[in-house]
Design a protein around this motif. Sequence first.
Motif, PDB file in Angstrom:
ATOM      1  N   CYS A 212       0.824  -1.210   0.000  1.00 37.68           N
ATOM      2  CA  CYS A 212       0.000   0.000   0.000  1.00 37.68           C
ATOM      3  C   CYS A 212       0.860   1.263   0.000  1.00 37.68           C
ATOM      4  O   CYS A 212       0.524   2.273  -0.621  1.00 37.68           O
ATOM      5  N   GLU A 214       3.557   1.752  -1.474  1.00 40.33           N
ATOM      6  CA  GLU A 214       4.174   1.999  -2.779  1.00 40.33           C
ATOM      7  C   GLU A 214       3.159   2.222  -3.889  1.00 40.33           C
ATOM      8  O   GLU A 214       3.535   2.396  -5.043  1.00 40.33           O
ATOM      9  N   ILE A 215       1.873   2.216  -3.565  1.00 43.87           N
ATOM     10  CA  ILE A 215       0.836   2.477  -4.563  1.00 43.87           C
ATOM     11  C   ILE A 215       0.518   3.964  -4.578  1.00 43.87           C
ATOM     12  O   ILE A 215       0.245   4.576  -3.534  1.00 43.87           O
ATOM     13  N   GLU A 216       0.529   4.547  -5.748  1.00 46.57           N
ATOM     14  CA  GLU A 216       0.420   6.006  -5.885  1.00 46.57           C
ATOM     15  C   GLU A 216      -0.873   6.550  -5.288  1.00 46.57           C
ATOM     16  O   GLU A 216      -0.878   7.627  -4.674  1.00 46.57           O
ATOM     17  N   SER A 217      -1.974   5.820  -5.440  1.00 40.49           N
ATOM     18  CA  SER A 217      -3.259   6.318  -4.946  1.00 40.49           C
ATOM     19  C   SER A 217      -3.375   6.268  -3.425  1.00 40.49           C
ATOM     20  O   SER A 217      -4.347   6.775  -2.855  1.00 40.49           O
ATOM     21  N   GLN A 218      -2.389   5.643  -2.762  1.00 31.92           N
ATOM     22  CA  GLN A 218      -2.394   5.530  -1.299  1.00 31.92           C
ATOM     23  C   GLN A 218      -3.757   5.050  -0.780  1.00 31.92           C
ATOM     24  O   GLN A 218      -4.497   5.798  -0.128  1.00 31.92           O
ATOM     25  N   LEU A 315       2.466  -6.493  -4.984  1.00 31.00           N
ATOM     26  CA  LEU A 315       2.438  -5.079  -5.368  1.00 31.00           C
ATOM     27  C   LEU A 315       1.925  -4.897  -6.788  1.00 31.00           C
ATOM     28  O   LEU A 315       1.033  -4.071  -7.036  1.00 31.00           O
ATOM     29  N   SER A 316       2.469  -5.650  -7.733  1.00 32.60           N
ATOM     30  CA  SER A 316       2.060  -5.475  -9.127  1.00 32.60           C
ATOM     31  C   SER A 316       0.599  -5.865  -9.330  1.00 32.60           C
ATOM     32  O   SER A 316      -0.126  -5.224 -10.110  1.00 32.60           O
ATOM     33  N   LYS A 319      -1.632  -3.064  -7.913  1.00 31.00           N
ATOM     34  CA  LYS A 319      -1.636  -1.925  -8.843  1.00 31.00           C
ATOM     35  C   LYS A 319      -2.542  -2.202 -10.036  1.00 31.00           C
ATOM     36  O   LYS A 319      -3.318  -1.342 -10.466  1.00 31.00           O
ATOM     37  N   ASP A 320      -2.437  -3.410 -10.572  1.00 29.63           N
ATOM     38  CA  ASP A 320      -3.271  -3.793 -11.712  1.00 29.63           C
ATOM     39  C   ASP A 320      -4.747  -3.784 -11.326  1.00 29.63           C
ATOM     40  O   ASP A 320      -5.590  -3.249 -12.050  1.00 29.63           O
ATOM     41  N   SER A 323      -6.256  -0.291 -11.014  1.00 29.55           N
ATOM     42  CA  SER A 323      -6.076   0.597 -12.175  1.00 29.55           C
ATOM     43  C   SER A 323      -7.332   0.732 -13.026  1.00 29.55           C
ATOM     44  O   SER A 323      -7.403   1.622 -13.879  1.00 29.55           O
TER      45      SER A 323
END
Length: 362
Positions: A212, A214-218, A315-316, A319-320, A323
């Motif tokens: 979490c 490292e995810i841009e949207s926090q 993480l990946s 993120k996917d 998105s």
Amino acid sequence: MNRFPGRLAVQQRVLPTYRAPFFDLLASACDGGMSLFTGLPRPSEGITTTDQLQITNYQLGQNIHFFSGSLYLCYQRGLIDWLENWNPDALIVEANPRYLSTPSAVKWMHKRDRLVIGWGLGVPPVHGIRERGRIAFLRQFDAMISYSQRGADEYANLSFPLDNLFIAHNSVSGSPTWLMPDRPDAFNERPCVLFVGRLQFRKNVDLLLGACAEIESQPRLIIVGDGPERNQLESVAKQVYPSAEFIGARHGAELKPYFTEADLFVLPGTGGLAVQEAMSYGLPVIVAQGDGTQDDLVRSGNGWQIPPDDFGALLSTMKDALSDVARLRRMGEESYRIVKEEINIEKMVETFVRALNQLTRK
């Protein structure tokens, strides 16, 4: 629902609280009644058990535990006395060679020309003398019920007859009686990620905190549960992801607001009974690969399975998942459909009764 006209006995090592609704539902389908025999776990196992069954006759025996880890063995004292008192037409047992008293129960039943069905997770590939031992162990059962397709394939690979092999997808709750929550087409400020489970090392909640961060949207991260690692995880969160919300233990109806509010359910470690409950509220899911019981529940249409202990994969995948909101909502709808129509305790009971009746006719 089909019914079993006879008298059923079921053996388990222990009775976890989450399994009680299934046993009562199975008992309600047995015209001659059903009795369940279990012992108690070791205190170190942290298994929450119950003796509160509404329909099932319950007999508590004595579990005698030997060794631990890969050497663990269990003998259940009182098993034969229970069979003599209950006098069942059919017996369903855990198909685990570590339970030393099971063969004597099978022999007791077969001596009286009565059915014995094994119920298990499957058999990982083994070779040589171990393979021959597993084959001999399985041959004592008149039929096998597997938790998953993977488990059924493993039994078949050891030459168990396909006609007597059944799949009852592992389930801990009934088909949802509520409508799927109506979620908006866009995230509410930021996505909401939910974890529900016991806070222990193997659940990998620390990896979820790191992902979490490292995810841009926090994303908003809600962690529901308690356990031996809670204090440590809260300390980690202060350093890694201070906004993480530790709610504590919640059960039953107390969980509904968290499932309803979430956009994605993530179980980054092994085990976890809340996946199906999350799906019943229309949540797409990310789960770590395990013993095969998740394979039939979590598919490409409703979620992702990732390797356990793999931070990069977690993480990946998160993120996917986050998105594409529209795709996430479609996957949530598929989650709801799966537990509504395919995988629930009602379907489990149907399979158990079908197996019993099919063997009785034979």
